[in-house]
Motif scaffolding. Sequence first.
Motif, mmCIF file in Angstrom:
data_model
loop_
_atom_site.group_PDB
_atom_site.id
_atom_site.type_symbol
_atom_site.label_atom_id
_atom_site.label_comp_id
_atom_site.label_asym_id
_atom_site.label_seq_id
_atom_site.Cartn_x
_atom_site.Cartn_y
_atom_site.Cartn_z
ATOM 1 N N GLN A 171 0.713 -1.113 -0.030
ATOM 2 C CA GLN A 171 0.058 0.053 -0.012
ATOM 3 C C GLN A 171 0.873 1.325 -0.114
ATOM 4 O OE1 GLN A 171 -3.236 -0.244 2.952
ATOM 5 N NE2 GLN A 171 -2.883 -2.485 2.933
ATOM 6 N N ARG A 175 0.858 3.995 -2.823
ATOM 7 C CA ARG A 175 0.569 5.568 -2.514
ATOM 8 C C ARG A 175 1.884 6.433 -3.190
ATOM 9 N NH1 ARG A 175 -2.128 6.404 3.158
ATOM 10 N NH2 ARG A 175 -3.629 4.845 3.183
ATOM 11 N N ARG A 178 1.238 6.817 -6.947
ATOM 12 C CA ARG A 178 0.119 7.847 -6.873
ATOM 13 C C ARG A 178 0.624 9.139 -6.852
ATOM 14 N NH1 ARG A 178 -5.470 7.651 -4.347
ATOM 15 N NH2 ARG A 178 -4.196 7.667 -2.709
ATOM 16 N N VAL A 250 2.095 11.203 1.918
ATOM 17 C CA VAL A 250 2.256 9.831 2.155
ATOM 18 C C VAL A 250 2.240 9.546 3.562
ATOM 19 C CG1 VAL A 250 3.034 7.424 1.592
ATOM 20 C CG2 VAL A 250 2.644 9.270 -0.445
#
Length: 328
Positions: A171, A175, A178, A250
């Motif tokens: 994850q 992130r 992204r 993040v």
Amino acid sequence: MNPRNRFQICWTVLAGILIALAPAYAPAQAYPSKPIEFIVHVNPGGGTDVFARLVMEIITREKLVSQPMVVQSRTGGAGAVAFNYVKSKRGEPHTVLTIATGSFLTATARPDLDLGPEHFTPLAFFARDPQGVMVLTTSPWRTFKELINHAKREPEAIVCAVTSATGTGRQTLWRIERATGAKFKFVTFKAGSEAILSVLGGHVPFSTENVSEAWAHIEAKKMRVLAVTTEKRMPALPDVPTLTELGYKVQIGTGRGFGMPAGVPKEAVAAMEAILEKAHRSALWRDYSQKNMYEDRWMGSAEFTKYLAEQRVAQREFVESIGLGGKP
């Protein structure tokens, strides 16, 4: 009928009824009344396994329970094997799930797994275990920016070591992709410790697993941390920037806590929550938490339940983005 005989018959019937009803009115059995199993979804040596064993050691040292305890690894399915096992123990308060929030929330958010929150009873949250972007000290990337620039020049050419395809390390990588526009590949391992060892052995160039799992190698100056996922810089790594201060929103980490199956008695939940709270207040936990750079925060059953519900909503985007959010 003789009144005396009638009385004896009535008394016999009443006594039979009382005996039949006695179990329903018997005092609740003290908890715990038999051995407790702590279930983890990773192999021995992983962060979740180490956390479970540490808490179990504290409970033993502090003599908080009189029953024996054992840690059981039930690996597979990115946590689904362990979670399904606990789900199958509905009503059994002597089965305790060691929760790593990343894997747990992803599983509960997937419709195809039928592992919704209604199958579990959150007990307690101890801390958040921060993630780091970590490489060998001999790596050509000395800063996070250098790693990202390389990944942008060569999309999906750089591989990241993570625990599972749905865990917190993965994850974190998602992130980062992204936020930066970079694209990576990833390879999974059965525990964060194994992912770190793959980097240490030069087989995979970097990892986004827990800093705590690589700490011995960081201290030995065999691995370097390019960035961390905490809100503020970690006291143990004052020269390492956060992803937030580098301009990327993040903030993530592996929440560490415990739960039980659904349907357990409220008295058992309260008793185990009290046991865990005493463990969290212990000097051994405080020392361990500081040494491993945890973001320490206690939450009891009610607060942890609310926290998981809130986080599960946010988790849906990740689940859907990797193609696991469809109907079963």
